[in-house]
Design a protein around this motif. Structure first.
Motif, PDB file in Angstrom:
ATOM      1  N   VAL A 114      37.167  37.214  57.353  1.00 26.26           N
ATOM      2  CA  VAL A 114      38.536  36.941  57.137  1.00 26.26           C
ATOM      3  C   VAL A 114      39.021  37.649  55.557  1.00 26.26           C
ATOM      4  O   VAL A 114      40.229  38.394  55.644  1.00 26.26           O
ATOM      5  N   SER A 115      38.097  37.646  54.718  1.00 24.39           N
ATOM      6  CA  SER A 115      38.296  37.961  53.227  1.00 24.39           C
ATOM      7  C   SER A 115      36.892  38.138  52.593  1.00 24.39           C
ATOM      8  O   SER A 115      35.999  37.577  52.823  1.00 24.39           O
ATOM      9  N   THR A 116      37.010  39.139  51.644  1.00 26.79           N
ATOM     10  CA  THR A 116      35.781  39.062  50.798  1.00 26.79           C
ATOM     11  C   THR A 116      36.295  39.021  49.324  1.00 26.79           C
ATOM     12  O   THR A 116      37.437  39.751  49.024  1.00 26.79           O
ATOM     13  N   MET A 117      35.300  38.767  48.402  1.00 30.01           N
ATOM     14  CA  MET A 117      35.490  38.983  47.116  1.00 30.01           C
ATOM     15  C   MET A 117      34.222  39.266  46.531  1.00 30.01           C
ATOM     16  O   MET A 117      33.119  38.923  46.779  1.00 30.01           O
ATOM     17  N   HIS A 118      34.222  40.337  45.590  1.00 29.54           N
ATOM     18  CA  HIS A 118      33.121  40.930  44.911  1.00 29.54           C
ATOM     19  C   HIS A 118      33.269  40.930  43.488  1.00 29.54           C
ATOM     20  O   HIS A 118      34.209  41.365  42.777  1.00 29.54           O
ATOM     21  N   VAL A 119      32.422  40.495  42.759  1.00 34.67           N
ATOM     22  CA  VAL A 119      32.149  40.290  41.371  1.00 34.67           C
ATOM     23  C   VAL A 119      31.193  40.875  40.921  1.00 34.67           C
ATOM     24  O   VAL A 119      30.087  40.818  41.426  1.00 34.67           O
ATOM     25  N   HIS A 120      31.302  41.656  39.693  1.00 31.13           N
ATOM     26  CA  HIS A 120      30.207  42.449  39.119  1.00 31.13           C
ATOM     27  C   HIS A 120      29.608  41.524  37.971  1.00 31.13           C
ATOM     28  O   HIS A 120      30.501  41.226  36.972  1.00 31.13           O
TER      29      HIS A 120
END
Length: 168
Positions: A114-120
């Motif tokens: 449905v959705s993705t979140m990417h954090v460095h």
């Protein structure tokens, strides 16, 4: 792989890869010794966790608890139901072609993501969270494929609800 010579009380024969698909019968069986290799700092943290909890007698019992929890989690899978959940992963994006392989797998499951979140997190580590919805079998398959990739350091699938539990 550990070797043992007891009469198996499981509901299936032991295969060459161990007790895959195992369902324990509930009665005690012979203990089997096997070895695990782990980095010293990881083992030290594990020992500190055991000491803090105080409810585990030793490292072997703590590992048995982890194995039992993993088996119980696997048995709660609902492959034929619609599930809603999240997959959280921490990985080293410098590991081989991990980023390409993560993308490749995710493109095979566009109906479930449905959705993705990417954090460095730092120079090497990334946090990725996927919101998932779909037939359990596909959602669990996606999680297994992603979490099994070399370079994924930690990950967890949490199924928060099913269509049935939401009354849909």
């Amino acid at each position: 792989m550990a070797e043992h010579e007891h009469a198996c009380e499981h509901e299936h024969p032991h295969g060459p890869t161990g007790d895959v698909g195992c369902r324990l019968s509930g009665s005690a069986s012979e203990l089997v010794r096997f070895s695990v290799t782990a980095p010293d700092d990881l083992l030290r943290c594990f020992d500190e966790q055991i000491a803090r909890r105080g409810d585990v007698a030793n490292r072997s019992e703590a590992v048995r608890d982890l194995i039992r929890a993993s088996i119980a989690k696997e048995q709660m899978r609902t492959p034929d139901e619609q599930v809603i959940g999240s997959l959280t992963m921490i990985y080293d994006h410098h590991t081989g072609d991990l980023t390409r392989r993560l993308d490749e797998v995710q493109h095979d499951y566009t109906d479930e993501i449905v959705s993705t979140m990417h954090v460095h997190l730092d120079h090497h580590n990334c946090l990725e969270i996927l919101a998932l919805k779909g037939r359990g079998e596909r959602v669990y398959e996606l999680a297994d494929r992603l979490l099994g990739l070399r370079g994924v350091k930690h990950g967890e699938l949490t199924c928060a609800a099913t269509e049935q539990s939401l009354g849909l």
